[in-house]
Design a protein around this motif. Sequence first.
Motif, PDB file in Angstrom:
ATOM      1  N   ALA A 179       0.818  -1.215   0.000  1.00  0.00           N
ATOM      2  CA  ALA A 179       0.000   0.000   0.000  1.00  0.00           C
ATOM      3  C   ALA A 179       0.854   1.268   0.000  1.00  0.00           C
ATOM      4  N   ARG A 180       2.107   1.155   0.426  1.00  0.00           N
ATOM      5  CA  ARG A 180       2.979   2.338   0.508  1.00  0.00           C
ATOM      6  C   ARG A 180       4.019   2.385  -0.612  1.00  0.00           C
ATOM      7  N   LEU A 181       3.957   1.467  -1.534  1.00  0.00           N
ATOM      8  CA  LEU A 181       4.900   1.433  -2.659  1.00  0.00           C
ATOM      9  C   LEU A 181       4.584   2.572  -3.636  1.00  0.00           C
ATOM     10  N   VAL A 182       5.600   3.373  -3.988  1.00  0.00           N
ATOM     11  CA  VAL A 182       5.390   4.520  -4.880  1.00  0.00           C
ATOM     12  C   VAL A 182       6.453   4.517  -5.983  1.00  0.00           C
ATOM     13  N   PRO A 183       6.091   4.126  -7.219  1.00  0.00           N
ATOM     14  CA  PRO A 183       7.046   4.169  -8.333  1.00  0.00           C
ATOM     15  C   PRO A 183       7.006   5.515  -9.046  1.00  0.00           C
ATOM     16  N   ALA A 184       8.093   5.837  -9.732  1.00  0.00           N
ATOM     17  CA  ALA A 184       8.141   7.063 -10.530  1.00  0.00           C
ATOM     18  C   ALA A 184       9.121   6.887 -11.684  1.00  0.00           C
ATOM     19  N   ARG A 185       8.655   7.129 -12.879  1.00  0.00           N
ATOM     20  CA  ARG A 185       9.539   7.134 -14.054  1.00  0.00           C
ATOM     21  C   ARG A 185      10.364   8.411 -13.996  1.00  0.00           C
ATOM     22  N   VAL A 186      11.639   8.323 -14.320  1.00  0.00           N
ATOM     23  CA  VAL A 186      12.502   9.498 -14.228  1.00  0.00           C
ATOM     24  C   VAL A 186      13.289   9.728 -15.509  1.00  0.00           C
ATOM     25  N   GLU A 187      13.700  10.968 -15.649  1.00  0.00           N
ATOM     26  CA  GLU A 187      14.601  11.399 -16.723  1.00  0.00           C
ATOM     27  C   GLU A 187      15.932  11.680 -16.036  1.00  0.00           C
ATOM     28  N   ALA A 188      16.954  10.909 -16.375  1.00  0.00           N
ATOM     29  CA  ALA A 188      18.233  10.989 -15.676  1.00  0.00           C
ATOM     30  C   ALA A 188      19.184  11.987 -16.328  1.00  0.00           C
ATOM     31  N   HIS A 189      19.881  12.754 -15.478  1.00  0.00           N
ATOM     32  CA  HIS A 189      20.872  13.725 -15.948  1.00  0.00           C
ATOM     33  C   HIS A 189      22.152  13.538 -15.140  1.00  0.00           C
ATOM     34  N   LEU A 190      23.253  13.250 -15.820  1.00  0.00           N
ATOM     35  CA  LEU A 190      24.554  13.109 -15.163  1.00  0.00           C
ATOM     36  C   LEU A 190      25.321  14.413 -15.323  1.00  0.00           C
ATOM     37  N   PHE A 191      25.766  14.997 -14.218  1.00  0.00           N
ATOM     38  CA  PHE A 191      26.464  16.273 -14.266  1.00  0.00           C
ATOM     39  C   PHE A 191      27.962  16.141 -14.079  1.00  0.00           C
ATOM     40  N   SER A 192      28.420  15.087 -13.405  1.00  0.00           N
ATOM     41  CA  SER A 192      29.865  14.849 -13.292  1.00  0.00           C
ATOM     42  C   SER A 192      30.109  13.356 -13.142  1.00  0.00           C
ATOM     43  N   ALA A 193      31.107  12.866 -13.875  1.00  0.00           N
ATOM     44  CA  ALA A 193      31.449  11.451 -13.830  1.00  0.00           C
ATOM     45  C   ALA A 193      32.138  11.120 -12.511  1.00  0.00           C
ATOM     46  N   ALA A 249      28.404  20.185  -9.276  1.00  0.00           N
ATOM     47  CA  ALA A 249      29.225  19.262 -10.070  1.00  0.00           C
ATOM     48  C   ALA A 249      30.589  19.846 -10.425  1.00  0.00           C
ATOM     49  N   ARG A 250      30.750  21.146 -10.294  1.00  0.00           N
ATOM     50  CA  ARG A 250      32.061  21.750 -10.589  1.00  0.00           C
ATOM     51  C   ARG A 250      33.131  21.276  -9.611  1.00  0.00           C
ATOM     52  N   ASP A 251      32.710  20.944  -8.388  1.00  0.00           N
ATOM     53  CA  ASP A 251      33.672  20.561  -7.351  1.00  0.00           C
ATOM     54  C   ASP A 251      33.511  19.130  -6.857  1.00  0.00           C
ATOM     55  N   ARG A 252      32.564  18.384  -7.432  1.00  0.00           N
ATOM     56  CA  ARG A 252      32.291  17.037  -6.937  1.00  0.00           C
ATOM     57  C   ARG A 252      32.162  16.048  -8.089  1.00  0.00           C
ATOM     58  N   ALA A 253      32.523  14.801  -7.787  1.00  0.00           N
ATOM     59  CA  ALA A 253      32.327  13.716  -8.757  1.00  0.00           C
ATOM     60  C   ALA A 253      30.999  13.030  -8.463  1.00  0.00           C
ATOM     61  N   GLY A 254      30.449  12.350  -9.462  1.00  0.00           N
ATOM     62  CA  GLY A 254      29.267  11.528  -9.273  1.00  0.00           C
ATOM     63  C   GLY A 254      27.985  12.275  -8.965  1.00  0.00           C
ATOM     64  N   VAL A 255      27.834  13.487  -9.519  1.00  0.00           N
ATOM     65  CA  VAL A 255      26.623  14.273  -9.279  1.00  0.00           C
ATOM     66  C   VAL A 255      25.606  13.978 -10.376  1.00  0.00           C
ATOM     67  N   SER A 256      24.383  13.611  -9.977  1.00  0.00           N
ATOM     68  CA  SER A 256      23.330  13.347 -10.963  1.00  0.00           C
ATOM     69  C   SER A 256      21.984  13.835 -10.431  1.00  0.00           C
ATOM     70  N   PHE A 284      18.165  14.482  -6.342  1.00  0.00           N
ATOM     71  CA  PHE A 284      19.529  14.900  -6.609  1.00  0.00           C
ATOM     72  C   PHE A 284      20.445  13.943  -5.845  1.00  0.00           C
ATOM     73  N   TRP A 285      21.414  13.320  -6.517  1.00  0.00           N
ATOM     74  CA  TRP A 285      22.278  12.310  -5.902  1.00  0.00           C
ATOM     75  C   TRP A 285      23.707  12.829  -5.777  1.00  0.00           C
ATOM     76  N   LEU A 286      24.294  12.625  -4.589  1.00  0.00           N
ATOM     77  CA  LEU A 286      25.682  13.017  -4.332  1.00  0.00           C
ATOM     78  C   LEU A 286      26.418  11.880  -3.638  1.00  0.00           C
ATOM     79  N   SER A 287      27.674  11.696  -3.977  1.00  0.00           N
ATOM     80  CA  SER A 287      28.502  10.691  -3.312  1.00  0.00           C
ATOM     81  C   SER A 287      28.800  11.139  -1.881  1.00  0.00           C
ATOM     82  N   GLY A 288      28.793  10.190  -0.945  1.00  0.00           N
ATOM     83  CA  GLY A 288      29.094  10.504   0.451  1.00  0.00           C
ATOM     84  C   GLY A 288      27.921  11.135   1.168  1.00  0.00           C
ATOM     85  N   HIS A 289      28.194  11.600   2.384  1.00  0.00           N
ATOM     86  CA  HIS A 289      27.154  12.204   3.205  1.00  0.00           C
ATOM     87  C   HIS A 289      27.390  13.683   3.466  1.00  0.00           C
TER      88      HIS A 289
END
Length: 200
Positions: A90-104, A134-141, A158-163
């Motif tokens: 009952a609490r499952l929520v899916p969402a289709r997304v458009e992915a954007h990678l800003f830094s490898a 993304a100018r100062d970080r890797a793995g930003v999407s 928004f996804w970032l490596s680390g905490h």
Amino acid sequence: MIRTLCLLAHRPDRDRAFFQRYYEERHAPLAARLFPFVGYARNHVEQGEAFDWDTISEFMVDDPLGPVRVMEGPHAAIVRADEENFLDHARLVPARVEAHLFSAGPVTDGEERRLAVLIEGERDRAMTWAEALARDRAGVSLDVIVGRDAAFPADAVFWLSGHDDPGPVPPGLVAKALRMRRYETDMVAVKHDLENEGLQ
């Protein structure tokens, strides 16, 4: 390739720790063998984080009907029975997304830690913020939600490596940061194993 995020939560009689452990030890290996995923990862919310769900899963498929065929085929009962052991449908929520990678670069730090920032507000402002970080970080999407359902609590993730704290939220955006730990299934290895077993 079709990319989907899915918010999942534990059964009312279970807790977050049980849910995440069962997902990794039992359900994820089963799902990886049965579904035609190109990519499959689970981002588990750290204990103590205030969030209505326990995990944000990532699913990537080439054929959008592939998962539908599994759930209409002979393995559907197996999948559903296993899901009943740990998650609240009952609490499952899916969402289709458009992915954007800003830094490898790596999407987690050395301890598989990752930050998910749930954003509400204008897409252009979110994109500008991601570009700046993304100018100062890797793995930003950035995953922009396509046709957002009211149940999904963000317009983008928004996804970032680390905490590390992403810093001040730009005007016009509302953001909630979640500390997560990411687990990714090597789908190439899974397919190789299935071929060796004569199952593909």
